[in-house]
Design an enzyme around this catalytic site. Sequence first.
Site, PDB file in Angstrom:
ATOM      1  N   ASP A 101      56.497  90.255  36.631  1.00  0.00           N
ATOM      2  CA  ASP A 101      56.405  89.417  35.350  1.00  0.00           C
ATOM      3  C   ASP A 101      56.625  90.524  34.123  1.00  0.00           C
ATOM      4  OD1 ASP A 101      54.157  91.138  35.381  1.00  0.00           O
ATOM      5  OD2 ASP A 101      52.633  89.549  35.616  1.00  0.00           O
ATOM      6  N   GLU A 160      57.983  89.247  44.207  1.00  0.00           N
ATOM      7  CA  GLU A 160      56.875  88.561  43.733  1.00  0.00           C
ATOM      8  C   GLU A 160      57.085  87.382  42.968  1.00  0.00           C
ATOM      9  OE1 GLU A 160      52.994  91.274  42.740  1.00  0.00           O
ATOM     10  OE2 GLU A 160      53.573  90.441  40.969  1.00  0.00           O
ATOM     11  N   GLU A 215      53.240  87.991  30.466  1.00  0.00           N
ATOM     12  CA  GLU A 215      53.859  88.091  31.581  1.00  0.00           C
ATOM     13  C   GLU A 215      54.297  86.592  32.275  1.00  0.00           C
ATOM     14  OE1 GLU A 215      52.002  91.860  30.790  1.00  0.00           O
ATOM     15  OE2 GLU A 215      51.396  89.709  30.441  1.00  0.00           O
ATOM     16  N   HIS A 264      43.484  96.460  30.174  1.00  0.00           N
ATOM     17  CA  HIS A 264      44.511  96.759  29.137  1.00  0.00           C
ATOM     18  C   HIS A 264      45.513  95.666  28.693  1.00  0.00           C
ATOM     19  CE1 HIS A 264      46.715  96.816  32.842  1.00  0.00           C
ATOM     20  NE2 HIS A 264      47.738  96.405  32.064  1.00  0.00           N
ATOM     21  N   ARG A 271      47.350  92.666  27.227  1.00  0.00           N
ATOM     22  CA  ARG A 271      47.641  92.506  25.622  1.00  0.00           C
ATOM     23  C   ARG A 271      46.506  91.042  25.072  1.00  0.00           C
ATOM     24  NH1 ARG A 271      52.405  93.413  22.553  1.00  0.00           N
ATOM     25  NH2 ARG A 271      53.180  94.637  24.345  1.00  0.00           N
ATOM     26  N   HIS A 313      44.131 103.101  29.456  1.00  0.00           N
ATOM     27  CA  HIS A 313      45.507 103.173  29.348  1.00  0.00           C
ATOM     28  C   HIS A 313      46.008 103.722  27.862  1.00  0.00           C
ATOM     29  CE1 HIS A 313      49.411 101.018  28.722  1.00  0.00           C
ATOM     30  NE2 HIS A 313      49.283 100.351  29.902  1.00  0.00           N
TER      31      HIS A 313
END
Length: 385
Positions: free
Chosen positions: A100, A122, A136, A213, A215, A246
Amino acid sequence: MLKKNIKVLTVFGTRPEAIKMAPLVSMFIRTKFIKNVVCVTAQHREMLDQVLSLFNIKADYDLDIMKQRQSLSDITSNVIIGMESVIEKENPDIVLVHGDTTTTFGAALAAFYKRKKVGHVEAGLRTFNKWFPFPEEMNRKLTCALADIHFAPTQTAKQNLLNEGVEPSKIFVTGNTVIDALKTTVKQDYVFNNEILKQIDFKKQRVVLLTAHRRENWGKPMEHICMAVREIVDKFKDIEVVYPVHYNPAVRETVYPILDKIERIHLMDPLDTEELHNLMSRCYLVLTDSGGIQEEAPSLAKPVLVLRDVTERPEAVEAGTVKVVGTDKRRIYNEVEILLTNRKEYARMSESINPYGDGRASERILKALLYHFGLIDEKPEEFSV
């Protein structure tokens, strides 16, 4: 006339993609019917390189698109432009993408523009909310619309695709390749390279692995996660928290002011894959907003609390290995407290059956490609729990 071999252009750009594609690339290299070409976009530069080194993968093409504070538009446009010339030069039979990421969507769109087939590893994961996870969820759906072959990791993912009108003949249920990767990285006698991890007594201390991490968690949600963790460490003296932070400045600018220099909270740079997988195998429980870790940790019998409001991986929630707890400080603290004090609840989550794979996903994907292109007659058996 049937093809004698297949040229596969495998594309990935982030560490999670690389981890999950590495077992597949390794299998392609050993298969005489496959000519594999690897292109990395380096959407995440440092973390991607760690995985390539670990699995001894040499990229045939490296678009090297990463730059500081890159926007989604930067990534998408640079992937499309970079992939255009690679596809023109290699003329692959199929472009294989994973999951994604923005690399995934950009590469699939570039392949479509060049009238090349797209295989989506996936495929079929959904939250049914286009804003969570962002971007994603839409990257997956848009890639699905472009894909010619869908490698769904679970029966739930397959059903999502069927509900969206994907032809059954184009869907192959394979399990998740991350389970294939874990079989090669987790070692009982593993010795950590990280100096902090070397000093932790995993037999005396209960270690909580934290990764956050995403967004959609930037800003206030991340602050709430960090404050909950501080309270947990303050209350439970046998707890140590390990947080590989991250590299993104939007994450670090929130995390370090709240958690740095707090006793028994260890902030560190992102760990390489082998270190992370072996840390996961020895920790007590996991707090994460990562998608991949929701699949990896249950395979290692570790309870997972998901720091998100929704998950595109409901199988583990249904199996009982994962619980979605969101980013509210009090909720996070309460759910962690339950697992630290209630042995029955901890056992229930840690002993549930992992629904994500049996370590043979790469083999099924390979057979599905050979079947699709007419090199074998028998469709591969579907993965099921």
